[in-house]
Design a protein around this motif. Structure first.
Motif, mmCIF file in Angstrom:
data_model
loop_
_atom_site.group_PDB
_atom_site.id
_atom_site.type_symbol
_atom_site.label_atom_id
_atom_site.label_comp_id
_atom_site.label_asym_id
_atom_site.label_seq_id
_atom_site.Cartn_x
_atom_site.Cartn_y
_atom_site.Cartn_z
ATOM 1 N N TRP A 155 0.815 -1.210 0.000
ATOM 2 C CA TRP A 155 0.000 0.000 0.000
ATOM 3 C C TRP A 155 0.848 1.261 0.000
ATOM 4 O O TRP A 155 0.345 2.349 -0.293
ATOM 5 C CB TRP A 155 -0.990 -0.012 1.173
ATOM 6 N N SER A 156 2.145 1.153 0.291
ATOM 7 C CA SER A 156 3.013 2.327 0.212
ATOM 8 C C SER A 156 3.191 2.797 -1.232
ATOM 9 O O SER A 156 3.666 3.902 -1.471
ATOM 10 C CB SER A 156 4.384 2.030 0.824
ATOM 11 N N THR A 157 2.808 1.959 -2.206
ATOM 12 C CA THR A 157 2.881 2.350 -3.614
ATOM 13 C C THR A 157 1.587 2.990 -4.097
ATOM 14 O O THR A 157 1.511 3.390 -5.266
ATOM 15 C CB THR A 157 3.205 1.124 -4.497
ATOM 16 N N TRP A 158 0.580 3.068 -3.247
ATOM 17 C CA TRP A 158 -0.693 3.672 -3.633
ATOM 18 C C TRP A 158 -0.547 5.188 -3.604
ATOM 19 O O TRP A 158 -0.621 5.822 -2.544
ATOM 20 C CB TRP A 158 -1.799 3.224 -2.686
ATOM 21 N N GLY A 159 -0.366 5.771 -4.763
ATOM 22 C CA GLY A 159 -0.060 7.198 -4.840
ATOM 23 C C GLY A 159 -1.222 8.113 -4.562
ATOM 24 O O GLY A 159 -1.009 9.302 -4.289
ATOM 25 N N ASP A 248 21.133 11.046 -12.687
ATOM 26 C CA ASP A 248 21.876 11.622 -13.807
ATOM 27 C C ASP A 248 20.872 12.380 -14.667
ATOM 28 O O ASP A 248 20.190 11.792 -15.511
ATOM 29 C CB ASP A 248 22.576 10.531 -14.614
ATOM 30 N N VAL A 249 20.781 13.702 -14.442
ATOM 31 C CA VAL A 249 19.782 14.501 -15.144
ATOM 32 C C VAL A 249 20.068 14.535 -16.640
ATOM 33 O O VAL A 249 19.155 14.530 -17.466
ATOM 34 C CB VAL A 249 19.732 15.926 -14.563
ATOM 35 N N ALA A 250 21.348 14.579 -17.001
ATOM 36 C CA ALA A 250 21.712 14.677 -18.417
ATOM 37 C C ALA A 250 21.182 13.497 -19.214
ATOM 38 O O ALA A 250 20.784 13.644 -20.377
ATOM 39 C CB ALA A 250 23.235 14.776 -18.556
ATOM 40 N N TYR A 251 21.188 12.309 -18.623
ATOM 41 C CA TYR A 251 20.712 11.112 -19.310
ATOM 42 C C TYR A 251 19.325 10.679 -18.834
ATOM 43 O O TYR A 251 18.897 9.554 -19.124
ATOM 44 C CB TYR A 251 21.709 9.969 -19.116
ATOM 45 N N CYS A 252 18.652 11.559 -18.082
ATOM 46 C CA CYS A 252 17.285 11.290 -17.608
ATOM 47 C C CYS A 252 17.210 9.972 -16.836
ATOM 48 O O CYS A 252 16.314 9.147 -17.056
ATOM 49 C CB CYS A 252 16.306 11.272 -18.775
ATOM 50 N N LYS A 253 18.166 9.763 -15.960
ATOM 51 C CA LYS A 253 18.177 8.568 -15.142
ATOM 52 C C LYS A 253 17.846 8.928 -13.700
ATOM 53 O O LYS A 253 18.256 9.973 -13.196
ATOM 54 C CB LYS A 253 19.534 7.875 -15.204
ATOM 55 N N GLY A 254 17.129 8.054 -13.060
ATOM 56 C CA GLY A 254 16.767 8.289 -11.669
ATOM 57 C C GLY A 254 16.177 7.034 -11.060
ATOM 58 O O GLY A 254 16.152 5.966 -11.677
ATOM 59 N N LYS A 255 15.703 7.165 -9.835
ATOM 60 C CA LYS A 255 15.133 6.021 -9.127
ATOM 61 C C LYS A 255 14.143 6.516 -8.083
ATOM 62 O O LYS A 255 14.193 7.671 -7.649
ATOM 63 C CB LYS A 255 16.233 5.188 -8.461
ATOM 64 N N LEU A 256 13.261 5.625 -7.690
ATOM 65 C CA LEU A 256 12.307 5.927 -6.630
ATOM 66 C C LEU A 256 12.917 5.554 -5.290
ATOM 67 O O LEU A 256 13.388 4.433 -5.095
ATOM 68 C CB LEU A 256 11.008 5.145 -6.843
#
Length: 343
Positions: A155-159, A248-256
């Motif tokens: 339920w922590s994924t329920w946005g 990495d903003v330049a390569y549009c990389k990220g994570k939750l």
């Protein structure tokens, strides 16, 4: 694509009979009772797929009613049932919550109701907040605990959930019969998301006094390891949501990344007693936690540090022994530096 409903032909037939256009008002109660009894056999898994299947059946019945509406001798179907919790119409989902507030005839139908706390319509979520605590209090505590077990895992994924929605779930889980049923299941289950459920149940103050029991007596090593970690740090923590972090903003990389909340635990047994209990655990997962906190607290342990470090270094599990050898190196370096400082 095969629907999950097709795996339960008796339930599928009961739902289609209930939704058929020729059903009269006097027949609805008996047909709904048949649906209720069939849902008791359904496991609380793949709830997204179940909602889609039931929604398809509702949509098909409404289309059929529209096509035959010109026949004056056939009464158009219009009654609200538990199945309307899956309707494509938010007004019908809200009506289903407000009409079916006495008690839940099965854990499956109660799960459909609790899932409305993450509904995409704000009015439906508001109705769920208002009605679900009373609905859960009138339902069987074991059914409520089983539903929470299936939902708290993810339920922590329920946005769409708001703090008020989470407080409604906490109020439901805080009832003593429900919390005791959850505790028993966390302690005794041999497989499944027991550690994740424990983390979410840490929101409940009633669980604070049971952390020691989970550390000593839970069947799953992950539960014991998590409980021991909380005892070492003196705080329990749980995930309330996730946020995006750019790597990495330049390569549009990220994570939750998880968003955590925590609470101090009441004073429990001393650190050394907790450490010795964790080192004696039969699972290397728990002994790794003990070795980690042994390294953290080497400076404050005193004369027992060498004994405990040697004991950890001789552990049959390589990952635990590696931590024990590291603790010995730290102690030897400290002893080697002591004469130089004295000189």
């Amino acid at each position: 694509m095969q629907k999950v409903l097709d795996d339960y032909p008796a339930l599928a037939a009961a739902i289609r009979n209930l939704l058929s256009a020729g059903v009269t008002a006097s027949e609805v109660a008996g047909l709904m009772a048949h649906v209720n009894s069939e849902t008791k056999l359904v496991p609380l898994k793949k709830m997204d797929a179940w909602e889609r299947s039931i929604r398809d059946e509702l949509w098909a019945s409404e289309r059929g009613a529209t096509e035959t509406s010109w026949k004056f001798w056939m009464r158009p179907r219009r009654f609200t049932s538990w199945l309307d919790l899956c309707s494509h119409d938010g007004r019908k989902r809200e009506a289903a919550l407000r009409v079916n507030s006495a008690d839940a005839p099965s854990a499956f139908l109660l799960a459909l109701g609790l899932r409305r706390l993450n509904d995409w319509v704000p009015q439906v979520r508001s109705a769920a907040r208002e009605t679900l605590p009373e609905l859960a209090s009138n339902s069987e505590p074991q059914d409520v605990a089983d539903v929470l077990w299936s939902l708290l895992e993810h339920w922590s994924t329920w946005g769409r959930m708001e703090p008020a929605d989470r407080e409604a779930v906490v109020a439901i889980a805080s009832r003593e019969p429900v919390s005791l049923a959850l505790k028993s299941k966390i302690m005794s289950t041999t497989a499944g998301p027991a550690a994740l459920v424990l983390s979410q149940c840490a929101r409940l103050t009633s669980f604070d006094s049971w952390i020691g029991e989970f550390a000593q007596g839970a069947v799953q090593p992950t539960v014991r390891a998590r409980a021991f970690r909380w005892m070492f740090v003196g705080r329990s923590s749980w995930v309330v949501g996730r946020k995006w972090k750019w790597t990495d903003v330049a390569y549009c990389k990220g994570k939750l990344e998880p968003i955590l909340e925590s609470r101090d635990l009441p004073a429990n047994q001393p650190f050394m007693a907790t450490l010795c209990a964790a080192m004696e655990d039969r699972s290397p997962m728990v002994r790794r936690v003990a070795a980690e906190f042994l390294i953290r607290e080497l400076a404050s342990i005193g004369d027992n540090a060498f004994v405990l470090a040697h004991r950890t270094a001789s552990d049959p599990n390589p990952s635990v022994a590696e931590r024990g050898n590291f603790a010995l190196k730290q102690l030897n370096q400290k002893d080697a530096a002591a004469p130089k400082n004295a000189a």
